[in-house]
Enzyme design. Structure first.
Site, PDB file in Angstrom:
ATOM      1  N   TYR A 137       0.835  -1.212   0.000  1.00 52.29           N
ATOM      2  CA  TYR A 137       0.000   0.000   0.000  1.00 52.29           C
ATOM      3  C   TYR A 137       0.869   1.260   0.000  1.00 52.29           C
ATOM      4  O   TYR A 137       1.673   1.471   0.925  1.00 52.29           O
ATOM      5  CB  TYR A 137      -0.902  -0.019   1.236  1.00 52.29           C
ATOM      6  CG  TYR A 137      -1.753   1.211   1.421  1.00 52.29           C
ATOM      7  CD1 TYR A 137      -2.954   1.343   0.735  1.00 52.29           C
ATOM      8  CD2 TYR A 137      -1.364   2.227   2.280  1.00 52.29           C
ATOM      9  CE1 TYR A 137      -3.752   2.473   0.896  1.00 52.29           C
ATOM     10  CE2 TYR A 137      -2.152   3.351   2.463  1.00 52.29           C
ATOM     11  CZ  TYR A 137      -3.345   3.472   1.769  1.00 52.29           C
ATOM     12  OH  TYR A 137      -4.127   4.587   1.933  1.00 52.29           O
ATOM     13  N   ASN A 209       7.779  -1.946   2.461  1.00 53.54           N
ATOM     14  CA  ASN A 209       6.782  -0.938   2.843  1.00 53.54           C
ATOM     15  C   ASN A 209       6.217  -1.283   4.215  1.00 53.54           C
ATOM     16  O   ASN A 209       5.027  -1.402   4.397  1.00 53.54           O
ATOM     17  CB  ASN A 209       5.671  -0.911   1.790  1.00 53.54           C
ATOM     18  CG  ASN A 209       4.658   0.201   2.021  1.00 53.54           C
ATOM     19  OD1 ASN A 209       5.010   1.365   2.049  1.00 53.54           O
ATOM     20  ND2 ASN A 209       3.397  -0.157   2.188  1.00 53.54           N
ATOM     21  N   SER A 243       3.405  -3.202   4.286  1.00 54.97           N
ATOM     22  CA  SER A 243       3.567  -4.596   3.893  1.00 54.97           C
ATOM     23  C   SER A 243       4.952  -4.766   3.291  1.00 54.97           C
ATOM     24  O   SER A 243       5.642  -3.789   3.001  1.00 54.97           O
ATOM     25  CB  SER A 243       2.515  -5.018   2.851  1.00 54.97           C
ATOM     26  OG  SER A 243       1.207  -4.912   3.364  1.00 54.97           O
ATOM     27  N   SER A 281      -0.152  -5.545   8.401  1.00 53.94           N
ATOM     28  CA  SER A 281       0.893  -5.666   7.384  1.00 53.94           C
ATOM     29  C   SER A 281       0.739  -6.972   6.615  1.00 53.94           C
ATOM     30  O   SER A 281       0.496  -8.025   7.197  1.00 53.94           O
ATOM     31  CB  SER A 281       2.273  -5.619   8.068  1.00 53.94           C
ATOM     32  OG  SER A 281       3.309  -5.622   7.121  1.00 53.94           O
ATOM     33  N   GLY A 282       0.897  -6.894   5.295  1.00 51.50           N
ATOM     34  CA  GLY A 282       0.887  -8.088   4.466  1.00 51.50           C
ATOM     35  C   GLY A 282       2.323  -8.466   4.131  1.00 51.50           C
ATOM     36  O   GLY A 282       2.949  -7.819   3.288  1.00 51.50           O
TER      37      GLY A 282
END
Length: 383
Positions: A137, A209, A243, A281-282
């Site tokens: 993102y 990120n 992420s 968070s991914g």
């Protein structure tokens, strides 16, 4: 390219990198970018985003799969095709990285690119395309809801993919990303090593990120405790919402089960930099091997009885794990070092600052092997 890298600053990471210290040191792997950057005006929003394309087998004329394994440290993110990777242990075609709201258009473009490039496999038989597209993102610096990435941008990244040095920082899918509340983005690194006198390479590319400032750790030094200024997420009272995508490539012949285990070690590389893995968070990891280039016929083609497949003795897997973890750590730091400051678009509007190299080195030197603080002004008593 001109951007400094972590080793250029004198940071000493373990292991021996390849020629480019990049994922492209793995034979056949190519990387391309499309970068969109424009500051806001009275009539137009700020655009700070793009697409990164990784071709595991370059521009090979035949759609050869790569054997793969996938792992989610925290699943608040998207990586298309991962279900099939977990079931079948391979994927065909490119891996593309972009922002969260552009997964659909990039997937659409990657499918079209595969159909055009491998027309016989898709138009003459019952083949289908399932490229891997992953996201992080970038809405803190980019008008993400404007969905400015187009099919043209994705195709530009795919068609420009090549071997050689790889750009880092504010480039491709990493253009608008943050890392530990500094400007982050794209980073890469590689390691060379031997297994039973055979030379091998593992290469990593990250779209970084993630992280909150106080957790940042570089080579064992708690940098985030000292470089506390302009921590724009923590200062606003928000939780981590970023992420990280980690791609691990190797020429070691690994089975899909072994590659899944390698992907799990990606979490250790992320953790080396201090992250505890935020709920929002991914953190998604994909590992693949370019060994065993077997053509898998589509439905309608003649099917062989069986395939010959070479895989590493499990007893030697440790030779791969360590270099991969080291390369992930360095890739994340490379993304930080190469990044450039960008204004934010979320209130309160500030600047997402790139990490100051001089300040970073001052802290790092204070934690040198001699243990002497010298005159740099950093108090280590709380560590």
């Amino acid at each position: 390219m001109g951007k400094p890298r972590a080793r250029d600053l004198g940071l000493r990471f373990r292991g021996t990198p390849g020629k480019f210290n990049a994922i492209t040191d793995v034979p056949g792997v190519e990387v391309g970018f499309s970068t969109l950057k424009s500051l806001a005006t009275s009539n137009c929003p700020q655009i700070c985003t793009g697409v990164t394309a990784v071709l595991p087998r370059g521009h090979h004329p035949v759609p050869l799969p790569v054997w793969a394994g996938q792992f989610d440290l925290n699943g608040n993110g998207e990586m298309t095709g991962s279900h099939w990777v977990r079931d079948a242990g391979y994927f065909q075609g490119p891996v593309c990285l972009t922002n969260t709201h552009s997964v659909g258009i990039v997937h659409h473009a990657a499918v079209g690119w595969m159909i055009e490039r491998y027309a016989a496999a898709f138009r003459d038989t019952w083949g289908w395309a399932m490229p891997v597209v992953a996201e992080t993102y970038d809405g803190i610096t980019n008008d993400i809801c404007g969905r400015h990435v187009t099919e043209k941008h994705a195709l530009q990244a795919l068609n420009s993919a090549c071997s050689g040095p790889v750009e880092e920082g504010n480039v491709g899918g990493g253009t608008g990303m943050q890392t530990y509340e500094f400007k982050g983005g794209t980073g890469t690194s590689s390691r060379q090593f031997q297994i039973e006198n055979q030379a091998h390479t593992v290469g990593v590319l990250v779209q970084s990120n993630f992280g909150v400032r106080h957790e940042l750790n570089i080579l064992g030094v708690p940098v985030g405790r000292y470089l506390t200024e302009n921590a724009i997420i923590s200062d606003s009272g928000f939780p981590e919402t970023g992420s990280i995508i980690v791609l691990i490539a190797t020429d070691v012949p690994l089975s899909p089960i072994q590659l899944q285990r390698l992907a799990k070690r990606g979490a250790l590389g992320i953790g080396r930099t201090g992250s505890s893995g935020g709920h929002y968070s991914g953190d998604l990891i994909l590992a693949f091997s370019v060994a065993n280039p077997i053509y898998l016929p589509a439905i309608g083609e003649t099917q062989p009885h069986s395939f010959n497949f070479q895989s590493l003795n499990d007893a030697h897997c440790d030779h791969v794990y360590g270099p991969a973890v080291d390369a992930i750590e360095e890739s994340i730091v490379n993304a930080l070092i190469a990044a450039e400051s960008v204004p934010t678009i979320k209130p309160p509007r500030r600047v997402l600052q790139a990490i100051d190299h001089d300040q970073l080195l001052q802290v790092m030197r204070a934690f040198g092997p001699s243990g002497v603080v010298s005159d740099c002004g950093v108090d280590r008593t709380d560590c």
